[in-house]
Motif scaffolding. Structure first.
Motif, mmCIF file in Angstrom:
data_model
loop_
_atom_site.group_PDB
_atom_site.id
_atom_site.type_symbol
_atom_site.label_atom_id
_atom_site.label_comp_id
_atom_site.label_asym_id
_atom_site.label_seq_id
_atom_site.Cartn_x
_atom_site.Cartn_y
_atom_site.Cartn_z
ATOM 1 N N GLY A 67 0.819 -1.215 0.000
ATOM 2 C CA GLY A 67 0.000 0.000 0.000
ATOM 3 C C GLY A 67 0.852 1.264 0.000
ATOM 4 O O GLY A 67 2.077 1.213 0.236
ATOM 5 N N GLY A 68 0.170 2.378 -0.281
ATOM 6 C CA GLY A 68 0.850 3.674 -0.245
ATOM 7 C C GLY A 68 1.279 4.002 1.177
ATOM 8 O O GLY A 68 2.259 4.714 1.402
ATOM 9 N N GLN A 69 0.527 3.469 2.144
ATOM 10 C CA GLN A 69 0.835 3.778 3.538
ATOM 11 C C GLN A 69 2.228 3.257 3.900
ATOM 12 O O GLN A 69 3.000 3.941 4.563
ATOM 13 N N GLN A 109 -6.535 16.704 -3.048
ATOM 14 C CA GLN A 109 -5.868 16.378 -1.791
ATOM 15 C C GLN A 109 -6.789 15.724 -0.773
ATOM 16 O O GLN A 109 -7.981 16.052 -0.695
ATOM 17 N N ASN A 110 -6.234 14.798 -0.051
ATOM 18 C CA ASN A 110 -6.864 14.243 1.137
ATOM 19 C C ASN A 110 -6.276 15.005 2.310
ATOM 20 O O ASN A 110 -5.062 14.935 2.511
ATOM 21 N N PRO A 111 -7.031 15.812 3.029
ATOM 22 C CA PRO A 111 -8.475 15.841 3.139
ATOM 23 C C PRO A 111 -9.168 16.988 2.400
ATOM 24 O O PRO A 111 -10.394 16.981 2.327
ATOM 25 N N GLU A 171 5.854 13.178 -3.487
ATOM 26 C CA GLU A 171 4.557 13.398 -4.144
ATOM 27 C C GLU A 171 3.694 12.151 -3.927
ATOM 28 O O GLU A 171 4.014 11.066 -4.423
ATOM 29 N N ASP A 172 2.610 12.308 -3.191
ATOM 30 C CA ASP A 172 1.717 11.179 -2.901
ATOM 31 C C ASP A 172 0.474 11.362 -3.774
ATOM 32 O O ASP A 172 -0.282 12.320 -3.600
ATOM 33 N N ASN A 173 0.266 10.448 -4.711
ATOM 34 C CA ASN A 173 -0.765 10.693 -5.733
ATOM 35 C C ASN A 173 -1.738 9.517 -5.909
ATOM 36 O O ASN A 173 -1.790 8.893 -6.961
ATOM 37 N N PRO A 174 -2.550 9.231 -4.884
ATOM 38 C CA PRO A 174 -3.474 8.104 -5.047
ATOM 39 C C PRO A 174 -4.678 8.424 -5.931
ATOM 40 O O PRO A 174 -5.354 7.512 -6.398
ATOM 41 N N TYR A 175 -4.958 9.745 -6.139
ATOM 42 C CA TYR A 175 -6.256 10.128 -6.725
ATOM 43 C C TYR A 175 -6.160 10.720 -8.123
ATOM 44 O O TYR A 175 -7.179 11.060 -8.712
ATOM 45 N N GLY A 176 -4.931 10.888 -8.642
ATOM 46 C CA GLY A 176 -4.721 11.632 -9.890
ATOM 47 C C GLY A 176 -5.623 11.194 -11.034
ATOM 48 O O GLY A 176 -6.055 12.025 -11.840
ATOM 49 N N GLY A 181 2.594 5.861 -5.375
ATOM 50 C CA GLY A 181 1.334 5.522 -6.028
ATOM 51 C C GLY A 181 0.693 4.336 -5.322
ATOM 52 O O GLY A 181 1.306 3.701 -4.446
ATOM 53 N N THR A 182 -0.536 4.037 -5.697
ATOM 54 C CA THR A 182 -1.244 2.911 -5.079
ATOM 55 C C THR A 182 -2.364 2.430 -6.000
ATOM 56 O O THR A 182 -2.914 3.215 -6.785
ATOM 57 N N PHE A 183 -2.693 1.149 -5.897
ATOM 58 C CA PHE A 183 -3.859 0.625 -6.603
ATOM 59 C C PHE A 183 -5.132 0.763 -5.768
ATOM 60 O O PHE A 183 -6.216 0.364 -6.207
ATOM 61 N N SER A 184 -4.985 1.301 -4.536
ATOM 62 C CA SER A 184 -6.118 1.289 -3.603
ATOM 63 C C SER A 184 -7.360 1.985 -4.150
ATOM 64 O O SER A 184 -8.470 1.520 -3.935
ATOM 65 N N LYS A 185 -7.194 3.124 -4.817
ATOM 66 C CA LYS A 185 -8.370 3.897 -5.202
ATOM 67 C C LYS A 185 -8.793 3.643 -6.645
ATOM 68 O O LYS A 185 -9.857 4.068 -7.054
ATOM 69 N N ILE A 186 -7.970 2.945 -7.411
ATOM 70 C CA ILE A 186 -8.378 2.659 -8.793
ATOM 71 C C ILE A 186 -8.664 1.178 -9.006
ATOM 72 O O ILE A 186 -9.096 0.766 -10.072
HETATM 73 C C1 PLP Z 1 -2.961 10.646 0.419
HETATM 74 C C2 PLP Z 1 -2.977 9.213 0.773
HETATM 75 N N1 PLP Z 1 -1.813 8.555 0.843
HETATM 76 C C3 PLP Z 1 -1.774 7.250 1.162
HETATM 77 C C4 PLP Z 1 -2.932 6.553 1.437
HETATM 78 C C5 PLP Z 1 -2.827 5.098 1.809
HETATM 79 O O1 PLP Z 1 -3.206 4.321 0.766
HETATM 80 P P1 PLP Z 1 -3.032 2.751 0.710
HETATM 81 O O2 PLP Z 1 -4.382 2.159 0.822
HETATM 82 O O3 PLP Z 1 -2.423 2.498 -0.620
HETATM 83 O O4 PLP Z 1 -2.115 2.334 1.807
HETATM 84 C C6 PLP Z 1 -4.158 7.195 1.369
HETATM 85 C C7 PLP Z 1 -5.389 6.476 1.694
HETATM 86 O O5 PLP Z 1 -6.451 6.997 1.838
HETATM 87 C C8 PLP Z 1 -4.173 8.558 1.022
HETATM 88 O O6 PLP Z 1 -5.323 9.251 0.937
#
Ligand code: PLP
Length: 461
Positions: free
Chosen positions: A131-133, A210-212, A238-243, A268-273
């Motif tokens: 995960g991105g986390q 951006q989150n939030p 650069e954290d880009n889960p939503y681009g 990057g992450t596959f979490s949101k796509i």
């Molecule tokens: C900005 C941002 N970075 C990282 C994460 C973590 O994502 P992941 O599910 O890939 O660990 C999130 C999840 O909401 C996020 O919003």
């Protein structure tokens, strides 16, 4: 099967006797362990969203608190077919350990996703993470010693703060407006740190949706941010889960593409796509940084799940991942519009909120006599939840703001959720006005001394 039609409780013992639940720790229990804990545990903080997830798991609660994509939109039959293929054709490999840096096939899928946003990474510059986390964790672990400055946005991703805290970073937050991070404030911050003989280890930014706050960094600011990184020789994360989840407007170049990958580390992450349950993210970084991140990952978990990497490979092999992202964009666009409409209808005129062009969140700011942490307790009594704004700051700011998620709830719930929150807010406003006999307008940016804790986006034109 039990009478209720459910499987018997697995927590029950062999003879069916229910297992005794351990009572919650008392402060005396904690004292007994106190000598064991490492010093760093004193600065660890919980992610507000994780705490909330436990409360909002109750089915009767409408949760606008999570950052969850709607996984019910993923076709169950294709999932079944892909997993069956894996079981039939690659069972032994899929159940085995894999390389720490991830499979080449996973990296090929990542390259496709990054190309869709105008980047062309070398697969050698990629590491697959859980995960991105975990990517945020590994980068911080690799770069930050206790007391090192880290700069991030105000508000910032609430899940990044516990990570920065657990590595004892000295966190500096730079204000945000409707065009994303205030680069003028960032310059001041960099100048002030330089005068004190300090250099931040990195600048953490979520530039798109951006989150939030839901805001997006303008192109001009992106270019200036990359220039500043070069001038000050500071790394940007650069954290880009939503681009790819853009509902209107034109795509912006990523910082990584503007910089060419010298000073910008990309997450990057596959979490949101695709799915957060598969826990697959990645870092793109120059090889020397990647090597250290790889060592950190070996110590953390040896490798990312082989099974879910196989799933990604199968899924991308079908060549329809863009179609699914397009489906998500259509669904979330409608939900965003519905939420904005419901806010207009149910929130009092003293409130203001952002109008995101993509992503999953709206950030609402109420009059400053309302504390959204207190308001949450009232909202939970009405069986609705949001993330209180303070979770996105380290210094107690954000008390009058809240993060609202629009991706996870179907239309009716979304409307009802906003209605319930709106009615709790309106009650507070009416109470305050009765007590003070005044009619209070939402505070302007000037009233708030620079407005670093507000993203001022007026509710009405
Ligand atoms: C900005 C941002 N970075 C990282 C994460 C973590 O994502 P992941 O599910 O890939 O660990 C999130 C999840 O909401 C996020 O919003």
């Amino acid at each position: 099967m039990s009478e209720s039609g459910r499987q018997p409780d697995r927590a029950a013992g062999r003879q069916g006797a229910p297992r005794r639940r351990r009572p919650h720790s008392t402060s005396r229990d904690l004292e007994r362990y106190a000598d064991l804990f490492a010093k760093r545990t004193q600065v660890m903080r919980s992610s507000a969203m994780r705490d909330l997830m436990a409360i909002t798991a109750r089915p009767e609660v409408i949760s606008l608190a999570g950052g969850l994509p709607d996984t019910s939109t993923f076709p169950a039959d294709s999932f079944a077919a892909q997993m069956t293929r894996i079981a039939q054709e690659s069972s032994a490999e899929a159940l085995q350990y894999g390389p720490t840096e991830g499979f080449e096939e996973t990296k090929a899928c990542i390259v496709e996703v990054m190309e869709a946003e105008g980047m062309a990474p070398d697969p050698e510059d990629l590491i697959v993470t859980t995960g991105g986390q975990q990517a945020i964790d590994l980068i911080t672990k690799t770069l930050v010693d206790p007391g090192d400055p880290v700069i991030c946005e105000a508000p910032t991703y609430p899940g990044a703060l516990p990570t920065f805290c657990s590595y004892e970073a000295d966190i500096h937050q730079v204000g945000t407006d409707e065009d994303g991070m205030r680069i003028d404030e960032l310059e001041e911050q960099l100048g002030a740190l330089a005068r004190a003989g300090r250099r931040p280890k990195f600048i953490y930014s979520v530039p798109s949706f951006q989150n939030p706050a839901g805001v997006t960094l303008s192109e001009e600011r992106r270019r200036r941010l990359v220039e500043l990184a070069r001038e000050h020789e500071v790394v940007v994360v650069e954290d880009n889960p939503y681009g790819l989840l853009r509902y209107d407007g034109d795509p912006q170049p990523t910082l990584y593409s503007l910089d060419g990958g010298d000073y910008v580390l990309y997450l990057g992450t596959f979490s949101k796509i695709l799915s957060p349950g598969i826990r697959i993210g990645w870092v793109a970084a120059p090889p020397p940084v990647l090597e250290k991140i790889g060592l950190g990952k070996q110590a953390a978990d040896l490798c990312t799940s082989t099974l879910t990497q196989y799933f990604v490979r199968e899924y991308f092999g079908e060549g329809r991942w863009r179609e699914y992202v397009d489906d998500l964009v259509g669904i979330y666009r409608e939900r965003r519009d519905l939420m904005l409409h419901a806010l207009e209808r149910h929130f009092p005129e003293q409130a203001q909120w952002t109008r995101p062009e993509g992503g999953l969140f709206v950030w609402a700011t109420l009059p400053d006599y309302i504390d959204t942490t207190d308001l949450l307790a009232k909202a939970l009594r009405e069986e609705v939840a949001f993330v209180p704004g303070r979770a996105a700051y380290v210094d107690g700011r954000g008390a009058a703001s809240m993060r609202l998620n629009f991706s996870a709830s179907p239309e009716e719930e979304l409307r009802e959720g906003v209605r319930r929150i709106g009615s709790v807010v309106s009650e507070q406003v009416a109470l305050y006005e009765t007590i003070t006999r005044e009619h209070v307008q939402a505070p302007s940016e000037d009233d708030r001394g620079g407005g670093a804790d507000v993203v001022p986006m007026p509710k009405r034109e």
